[in-house]
Design an enzyme around this catalytic site. Structure first.
Site, PDB file in Angstrom:
ATOM      1  NE  ARG A 269      93.991  52.931  40.935  1.00  0.00           N
ATOM      2  CZ  ARG A 269      93.957  51.567  40.846  1.00  0.00           C
ATOM      3  NH1 ARG A 269      93.690  50.847  39.675  1.00  0.00           N
ATOM      4  NH2 ARG A 269      94.440  51.087  41.841  1.00  0.00           N
TER       5      ARG A 269
ATOM      6  NE  ARG B  62      90.258  43.170  47.547  1.00  0.00           N
ATOM      7  CZ  ARG B  62      90.225  44.338  46.852  1.00  0.00           C
ATOM      8  NH1 ARG B  62      89.496  44.364  45.997  1.00  0.00           N
ATOM      9  NH2 ARG B  62      91.154  45.038  46.766  1.00  0.00           N
TER      10      ARG B  62
ATOM     11  NE  ARG C 130      95.079  49.586  47.186  1.00  0.00           N
ATOM     12  CZ  ARG C 130      94.290  48.553  47.719  1.00  0.00           C
ATOM     13  NH1 ARG C 130      94.612  48.078  48.991  1.00  0.00           N
ATOM     14  NH2 ARG C 130      93.447  48.021  46.961  1.00  0.00           N
TER      15      ARG C 130
ATOM     16  NE  ARG D 115      95.129  43.471  46.051  1.00  0.00           N
ATOM     17  CZ  ARG D 115      94.239  44.203  45.340  1.00  0.00           C
ATOM     18  NH1 ARG D 115      93.585  43.946  44.583  1.00  0.00           N
ATOM     19  NH2 ARG D 115      94.852  45.643  45.289  1.00  0.00           N
TER      20      ARG D 115
ATOM     21  CE  LYS E  68      87.873  49.349  40.191  1.00  0.00           C
ATOM     22  NZ  LYS E  68      88.228  49.574  41.793  1.00  0.00           N
TER      23      LYS E  68
HETATM   24  P1  AMP Z   1      94.004  47.300  42.154  1.00  0.00           P
HETATM   25  O1  AMP Z   1      94.229  45.670  42.268  1.00  0.00           O
HETATM   26  O2  AMP Z   1      93.491  47.927  40.882  1.00  0.00           O
HETATM   27  O3  AMP Z   1      93.782  47.852  43.465  1.00  0.00           O
HETATM   28  O4  AMP Z   1      95.721  47.788  41.950  1.00  0.00           O
HETATM   29  C1  AMP Z   1      96.635  47.545  42.938  1.00  0.00           C
HETATM   30  C2  AMP Z   1      97.894  48.233  42.871  1.00  0.00           C
HETATM   31  O5  AMP Z   1      98.386  48.138  41.667  1.00  0.00           O
HETATM   32  C3  AMP Z   1      97.535  49.966  43.005  1.00  0.00           C
HETATM   33  O6  AMP Z   1      97.528  50.118  44.233  1.00  0.00           O
HETATM   34  C4  AMP Z   1      98.738  50.535  42.311  1.00  0.00           C
HETATM   35  O7  AMP Z   1      99.798  50.589  43.075  1.00  0.00           O
HETATM   36  C5  AMP Z   1      99.002  49.549  41.046  1.00  0.00           C
HETATM   37  N1  AMP Z   1      98.138  49.936  40.111  1.00  0.00           N
HETATM   38  C6  AMP Z   1      97.003  49.341  39.503  1.00  0.00           C
HETATM   39  N2  AMP Z   1      96.622  49.984  38.361  1.00  0.00           N
HETATM   40  C7  AMP Z   1      97.415  51.290  38.261  1.00  0.00           C
HETATM   41  C8  AMP Z   1      97.410  52.354  37.370  1.00  0.00           C
HETATM   42  N3  AMP Z   1      96.267  52.632  36.271  1.00  0.00           N
HETATM   43  N4  AMP Z   1      98.273  53.157  37.636  1.00  0.00           N
HETATM   44  C9  AMP Z   1      99.284  53.158  38.391  1.00  0.00           C
HETATM   45  N5  AMP Z   1      99.051  51.905  39.341  1.00  0.00           N
HETATM   46  C10 AMP Z   1      98.291  51.056  39.197  1.00  0.00           C
END
Ligand code: AMP
Length: 211
Positions: free
Chosen positions: A90, A124, A168, A157, A15
């Site tokens: 989400r 990654r 996740r 990360r 993405k």
């Molecule tokens: P990502 O980089 O998209 O994998 O997001 C990393 C982390 O940020 C996720 O595992 C959540 O803890 C938090 N996060 C990102 N987007 C959301 C969302 N829309 N709602 C809640 N938590 C989020």
């Protein structure tokens, strides 16, 4: 282009990579919730302090916090002519909050298996300044450990550990995937096989907007 696009797919589906290409191609702002949270954690803002515990454990940040943050971001002038959202919504509660604000024109669902997600995330690396993403084998930086775009150091990360990633992926299947059914009736869902090269996926993404 007047488009309000959601990028949808599990961790490691590409993405982020496709989002950067699409934002440049369509001249639309790319709003990446994970990057906004990570930036706030780095700066230790109130939002960052609130979010970091959830993020490091691989859990979702509470809806009221996330919805408010996105609401404020989408109100900004650059989003008036359209936007690309990566990482939001989400769950169905967040999707309903978004629907009350605006109507989505495209949901790009990039599909990969959990096995592939785990394989990709292990390799990654993410840029510490702006969150540009690399894969050590498939999409390596030109100079090891350094971002091609802004020369900042690359890191793994904190939530890309095996334990947080499992959590996740579980949340993705139980809470995030039902969003597909939520948007199915409005005929905005486009599914792409994400287990292809970055270039092939990109061609398929472009086709959606040119055909
Ligand atoms: P990502 O980089 O998209 O994998 O997001 C990393 C982390 O940020 C996720 O595992 C959540 O803890 C938090 N996060 C990102 N987007 C959301 C969302 N829309 N709602 C809640 N938590 C989020």
């Amino acid at each position: 282009m007047q488009a309000r696009i959601l990028l949808f797919g599990p961790q490691g589906s590409g993405k982020g990579t496709q989002g950067e290409k699409l934002a440049e191609w369509l001249s639309l702002p790319l709003v990446v919730t994970g990057n906004i949270f990570r930036h706030n954690i780095k700066e230790q803002t109130e939002l960052g302090k609130l979010a970091q515990e959830f993020i490091n454990k691989g859990e979702l940040v509470p809806d009221e916090v996330t919805n408010r943050m996105i609401g404020e971001r989408l109100m900004q002038d650059d989003c008036k002519a359209g936007f690309i959202l990566d990482g939001f919504p989400r769950n169905v509660v967040q999707a309903e909050a978004l629907d009350s604000y605006t109507q989505i024109t495209h949901l790009l669902h990039i599909e990969i298996s959990d096995t592939e997600a785990i394989r990709r995330i292990a390799q990654r690396r993410t840029c510490t300044a702006q969150g540009h993403v690399y894969h050590l084998t498939y999409n390596p930086p030109k100079h090891a450990g350094i971002c091609d775009e802004d020369s900042s150091p690359l890191e793994q990360r904190k939530d890309d550990t095996e334990e947080a990633l499992q959590k996740r992926l579980e949340i993705y299947h139980s809470e995030t995937e039902p969003i597909l059914q939520h948007y199915q009736p409005s005929k905005v869902v486009y599914t792409i096989n994400g287990e292809q090269s970055i270039e092939t996926v990109w061609q398929e993404v472009q086709k959606i907007f040119t055909s």
